[in-house]
Design an enzyme around this catalytic site. Structure first.
Site, PDB file in Angstrom:
ATOM      1  N   ASP A  44      17.611  10.224  43.756  1.00 33.87           N
ATOM      2  CA  ASP A  44      17.887   8.814  44.006  1.00 33.87           C
ATOM      3  C   ASP A  44      16.836   8.272  44.967  1.00 33.87           C
ATOM      4  OD1 ASP A  44      19.543   6.376  44.133  1.00 33.87           O
ATOM      5  OD2 ASP A  44      20.024   7.059  46.155  1.00 33.87           O
TER       6      ASP A  44
ATOM      7  N   ASP B  54      22.946   9.970  47.581  1.00 32.74           N
ATOM      8  CA  ASP B  54      23.764   9.653  48.755  1.00 32.74           C
ATOM      9  C   ASP B  54      24.999   8.817  48.440  1.00 32.74           C
ATOM     10  OD1 ASP B  54      22.147   7.277  48.199  1.00 32.74           O
ATOM     11  OD2 ASP B  54      22.903   6.537  50.119  1.00 32.74           O
TER      12      ASP B  54
END
Length: 259
Positions: free
Chosen positions: A14, A199
């Site tokens: 990400d 996250d």
């Protein structure tokens, strides 16, 4: 001491809040690790809610232009002239019409100006413009209550529209996930070992599906609950947030694999 890189390793990561600092978008703490991976020829595949145009900028900045990327939360893949989705018709106009017809307090990118998005995210105006060049998905902010959100998402689901919550936005699309795209690209890149880092809730499926996973600490959002695999050490959590945690946790994981 140099890390021994396993053969066939492919990393999926990400961006916002993971490889990029949530506030500053800086990735300086991760530069040494990115350099090591580049020297070893390890593919680093960016997997983000960002558009293909945005991803191209970050790939250039990070030295990752040779690798494909998962864009718009898995709704598409960016791979230059060999893009397997190049022939697909964008679903964005139809998606925006469905959202507008629901008449709910969802503020999507289509209803924002470039300046609105820049002010909301801290992005430079030019990058905010790239973020609004969408093909398959619509991020935005829910501005109503929880009950209204549940009803809205149920209505969208009935029309084949799925929702993914990231670190900053709720993103709607007609399907496609980071995890599914990771599996597709892992096969194409002949991966023997996949590592996924993220996250936020929209990263959970990708992290859980990888051979090894890293949950990067999130100080600005809901973060992630315990995932299957943490109890056995297959999934680690970083102590630091953002790119510092990204680099430290990846160093720990790779050192463990080498040992």
């Amino acid at each position: 001491m140099a890390i021994k890189i396993p053969r066939g390793l492919v990393i999926f990561t990400d961006l916002d809040g993971t490889l990029l600092d949530h506030e500053s978008y800086d990735f300086a703490p991760a530069r040494p690790m990115l350099a090591r991976l580049a020297m070893a020829g390890v593919p680093v595949v960016l997997a983000s809610s960002k558009t293909a145009a945005e991803i191209a900028l970050w790939q250039e900045r990070m030295g990752l232009t040779g690798w494909p990327a998962i864009v718009e939360n898995g709704a598409g893949i960016s791979a230059g002239t060999d893009d397997p989705d190049a022939g697909e018709q964008p679903t964005y106009p139809r998606l925006c019409r469905a959202i507008a017809a629901a008449r709910v307090p969802f503020r999507g990118f289509a209803t924002m100006t470039d300046a609105d998005l820049a002010a909301l995210t801290g992005l430079p105006l030019g990058e905010a413009r790239l973020a609004r060049q969408r093909a398959w998905s619509e991020p935005g902010l829910w501005q109503g209550d929880a009950a209204g959100l549940a009803a809205f998402l149920a209505k969208m689901a009935a029309e084949g529209i799925t929702a993914r919550r990231g670190g900053r936005f709720l993103t709607l699309s007609y399907g496609g996930t980071k995890a599914a795209r990771m599996a597709e690209l892992a096969e194409r890149l002949n991966a023997r070992l996949t590592v996924a880092l993220g996250d936020a809730p929209n990263d959970a499926e990708m992290i859980a599906a990888a051979s090894r996973g890293i949950v990067v600490r999130n100080d600005h959002g809901p973060g992630l609950p315990p995932l299957p695999g943490e109890s056995t050490g297959r999934i680690l959590r970083s102590r630091a947030a953002g790119p510092t945690g990204w680099a430290e946790a990846l160093d720990t994981l790779l050192s463990g694999l080498a040992g």
